[in-house]
Design an enzyme around this catalytic site. Structure first.
Site, PDB file in Angstrom:
ATOM      1  N   PRO A 254     -12.146   6.335  -0.699  1.00 28.84           N
ATOM      2  CA  PRO A 254     -11.300   7.471  -0.613  1.00 28.84           C
ATOM      3  C   PRO A 254      -9.945   7.134  -0.290  1.00 28.84           C
ATOM      4  CG  PRO A 254     -13.336   7.299   1.177  1.00 28.84           C
ATOM      5  CD  PRO A 254     -13.164   5.959   0.386  1.00 28.84           C
TER       6      PRO A 254
ATOM      7  N   CYS B  18      -6.359   9.419  -0.433  1.00 30.33           N
ATOM      8  CA  CYS B  18      -5.380  10.603  -0.248  1.00 30.33           C
ATOM      9  C   CYS B  18      -4.358  10.470  -1.600  1.00 30.33           C
ATOM     10  CB  CYS B  18      -4.659  10.984   0.817  1.00 30.33           C
ATOM     11  SG  CYS B  18      -5.602  11.088   2.201  1.00 30.33           S
TER      12      CYS B  18
ATOM     13  N   ALA C 128     -10.303  12.051   1.678  1.00 35.45           N
ATOM     14  CA  ALA C 128     -10.619  12.764   2.759  1.00 35.45           C
ATOM     15  C   ALA C 128     -10.235  14.265   2.574  1.00 35.45           C
ATOM     16  CB  ALA C 128      -9.828  12.352   4.078  1.00 35.45           C
TER      17      ALA C 128
ATOM     18  N   TYR D 294      -8.386   8.857  13.081  1.00 37.91           N
ATOM     19  CA  TYR D 294      -8.724  10.450  12.853  1.00 37.91           C
ATOM     20  C   TYR D 294      -9.536  10.744  13.954  1.00 37.91           C
ATOM     21  CZ  TYR D 294      -5.767   9.495   8.691  1.00 37.91           C
ATOM     22  OH  TYR D 294      -4.636   9.297   8.097  1.00 37.91           O
TER      23      TYR D 294
ATOM     24  N   ARG E  94     -17.636   6.153   7.569  1.00 40.22           N
ATOM     25  CA  ARG E  94     -16.556   5.093   7.915  1.00 40.22           C
ATOM     26  C   ARG E  94     -16.044   4.896   8.943  1.00 40.22           C
ATOM     27  NH1 ARG E  94     -11.551   3.819   3.766  1.00 40.22           N
ATOM     28  NH2 ARG E  94     -13.268   2.767   2.476  1.00 40.22           N
TER      29      ARG E  94
ATOM     30  N   GLY F 111      -9.890   0.217  -3.245  1.00 39.01           N
ATOM     31  CA  GLY F 111      -8.984   1.214  -3.039  1.00 39.01           C
ATOM     32  C   GLY F 111      -7.662   0.886  -4.353  1.00 39.01           C
TER      33      GLY F 111
HETATM   34  C1  LIG Z   1      -2.747   5.855  -1.076  1.00 43.46           C
HETATM   35  C2  LIG Z   1      -3.970   5.758  -0.066  1.00 43.46           C
HETATM   36  C3  LIG Z   1      -4.710   6.758   0.624  1.00 43.46           C
HETATM   37  C4  LIG Z   1      -5.899   6.578   1.472  1.00 43.46           C
HETATM   38  N1  LIG Z   1      -6.494   7.606   1.810  1.00 43.46           N
HETATM   39  C5  LIG Z   1      -7.666   7.270   2.510  1.00 43.46           C
HETATM   40  C6  LIG Z   1      -8.548   8.517   2.955  1.00 43.46           C
HETATM   41  O1  LIG Z   1      -8.414   9.588   2.416  1.00 43.46           O
HETATM   42  N2  LIG Z   1      -9.917   8.201   3.580  1.00 43.46           N
HETATM   43  C7  LIG Z   1      -9.926   6.811   3.789  1.00 43.46           C
HETATM   44  O2  LIG Z   1     -10.864   6.470   4.433  1.00 43.46           O
HETATM   45  N3  LIG Z   1      -9.195   5.858   3.622  1.00 43.46           N
HETATM   46  C8  LIG Z   1      -8.144   6.037   2.923  1.00 43.46           C
HETATM   47  N4  LIG Z   1      -7.501   4.832   2.429  1.00 43.46           N
HETATM   48  C9  LIG Z   1      -7.714   3.540   2.648  1.00 43.46           C
HETATM   49  C10 LIG Z   1      -8.555   3.000   1.550  1.00 43.46           C
HETATM   50  O3  LIG Z   1      -9.571   3.826   1.306  1.00 43.46           O
HETATM   51  C11 LIG Z   1      -8.885   1.620   1.680  1.00 43.46           C
HETATM   52  O4  LIG Z   1      -9.664   1.396   2.695  1.00 43.46           O
HETATM   53  C12 LIG Z   1      -7.664   0.651   1.835  1.00 43.46           C
HETATM   54  O5  LIG Z   1      -6.629   0.850   0.742  1.00 43.46           O
HETATM   55  C13 LIG Z   1      -8.098  -0.841   1.536  1.00 43.46           C
HETATM   56  O6  LIG Z   1      -8.643  -0.980   0.433  1.00 43.46           O
HETATM   57  P1  LIG Z   1      -7.856  -1.623  -0.793  1.00 43.46           P
HETATM   58  O7  LIG Z   1      -7.151  -2.917  -0.356  1.00 43.46           O
HETATM   59  O8  LIG Z   1      -8.716  -1.728  -1.902  1.00 43.46           O
HETATM   60  O9  LIG Z   1      -6.925  -0.615  -1.173  1.00 43.46           O
HETATM   61  C14 LIG Z   1      -6.094   5.229   1.580  1.00 43.46           C
HETATM   62  C15 LIG Z   1      -5.604   4.235   1.144  1.00 43.46           C
HETATM   63  C16 LIG Z   1      -4.147   4.232   0.244  1.00 43.46           C
HETATM   64  C17 LIG Z   1      -3.796   3.153  -0.362  1.00 43.46           C
END
Ligand SMILES: Cc1cc2nc3c(=O)[nH]c(=O)nc-3n(C[C@H](O)[C@H](O)[C@H](O)COP(=O)(O)O)c2cc1C
Length: 380
Positions: free
Chosen positions: A46, A48, A80, A204, A252, A346
């Protein structure tokens, strides 16, 4: 048998074994939870996009999420999506508190499903971390004069210096919050999503209840581990009351706050043992941090995978691993070794919607993952 023939036999067998292995990398094996089967183990984490209007998704979301389904992910998660307006992180975050939002999300869920991925939605409430700016406009708190709103929390401690003092949720406030969650679950179901993830991580609202760093309540929702977990447990029961029993539910969690005296791995193991026993939750998506700015997170490839591994091993519940899982070999190793059942990507998937297609090629997986329309581009 002369040596050369014997050698060629061995290498022939080896080759066959390698080809067999390559023909079915673990990353591309399907995964079934209840009635839902993901075509592979790759899920869009997820994220944003800060691009909604009045809680509604826009064409940005349709294209962004649709492209990740076309790109071969097994599960495509929305960002989210919040259960009430004051639960949004920013003014441009998504919501599911009205039917118009449901209908706009339905179009996206259908497209994801039509393109072979499982449409999944993360539901949450930002609590004391609500009412902040978009990253590109400064992430700090937005005052009421500038279009922000009063925030709620488990207790009255602000997230950090300069952040607003939250109103402590009363018992009737907790009940109302759970009612809002149930209404969003019904809409998520009617929009055609096949997986819900309850956002209990990253500082959160639910995490604010779990962690002693943000929960100083004197009632039955504060104090002991059981009391601090009560809001999460009631939220899970509430989701399950309307979420069909043949559809999976993920949670999560931030497995640790990374701060002395905060929520930690032992708490998460204890909680996940209970979740596993209760049988309502199918998978724990193992993230960390976000509840306290004093956190110090050691960042490196797969920096949170040790947690998905421990939770899976100690509790038997299925897990997803997330955090800098950027290369196909690393993702394959995580699944092949059973450190988690899914890998959530992500930023890697944000920067390249076709990451799964490229990973399939890199792992020599021959499949029909490439959309027919794109087949002629599969020459690299
Ligand atoms: C721009 C952005 C928005 C994110 N929004 C959410 C979100 O809405 N919900 C959530 O659980 N994690 C959110 N995360 C965290 C990611 O889901 C992920 O856990 C985190 O980026 C680590 O993974 P990665 O190294 O593959 O990016 C967000 C991360 C980024 C970079």
């Amino acid at each position: 048998m002369n040596k050369r023939v014997a050698d060629s036999r061995i290498s022939g067998e080896n080759e066959k074994r390698i080809l067999q292995r390559d023909a079915n990398p673990h990353l591309f094996r399907s995964f079934t939870m209840r009635s839902v089967t993901a075509r592979n183990r790759i899920m869009l984490s997820p994220m944003c996009q800060y691009s909604g209007e009045n809680g509604m998704p826009t064409d940005w979301h349709f294209v962004h999420l649709g492209a990740r389904a076309m790109g071969g992910a097994g599960i495509v998660f929305t960002e989210a999506v919040h259960t009430e307006p004051r639960g949004r992180i920013t003014n441009n975050c998504l919501g599911l508190w009205n039917d118009e939002q449901r209908d706009a999300l339905k179009r996206i869920a259908s497209f994801i499903g039509e393109n072979g991925a499982v449409p999944a939605i993360q539901l949450g409430h930002a609590g004391r971390k609500a009412s902040v700016g978009r990253p590109w406009e400064g992430t700090g708190p937005v005052s009421i004069e500038d279009g922000g709103w009063p925030v709620i929390g488990a207790s009255t401690m602000p997230y950090a210096k300069g952040f607003p003092i939250p109103e402590e949720l009363s018992k009737s406030g907790i009940e109302k919050n759970i009612e809002n969650l149930v209404a969003s679950v019904i809409r998520a179901r009617d929009a055609g999503f096949k997986i819900i993830e309850l956002h209990a991580a990253h500082g959160y609202l639910i995490h604010q209840f779990l962690s002693p760093l943000s929960n100083a309540r004197q009632d039955e929702y504060g104090g002991s581990f059981e009391n601090r977990s009560k809001f999460l447990m009631e939220s899970i029961d509430a989701v399950r009351s309307e979420w069909p029993s043949d559809l999976p539910l993920f949670v999560r969690l931030s497995i640790t706050d990374w701060v002395e005296g905060g929520w930690d791995l032992n708490d998460s193991v204890k909680l996940c043992k209970i979740l596993q026993k209760r049988g309502e939750v199918d998978l724990v998506d193992c993230s960390t941090g976000g509840n306290d700015p004093r956190q110090e997170i050691p960042i490196h490839p797969a920096y949170q995978t040790e947690f998905s591994q421990t939770i899976k091993r100690e509790t038997g519940i299925s897990t997803a691993s997330v955090g800098l899982i950027n290369s196909p070999d690393l993702a394959e190793a995580i699944i092949a070794n059973g450190w988690s059942d899914l890998v959530a990507l992500g930023r890697a998937l944000m920067s390249d919607p076709h990451w799964p297609l490229r990973a399939a090629n890199a792992l020599k997986y021959k499949s029909d993952l490439w959309p027919s329309q794109y087949e002629r581009s599969n020459i690299f």
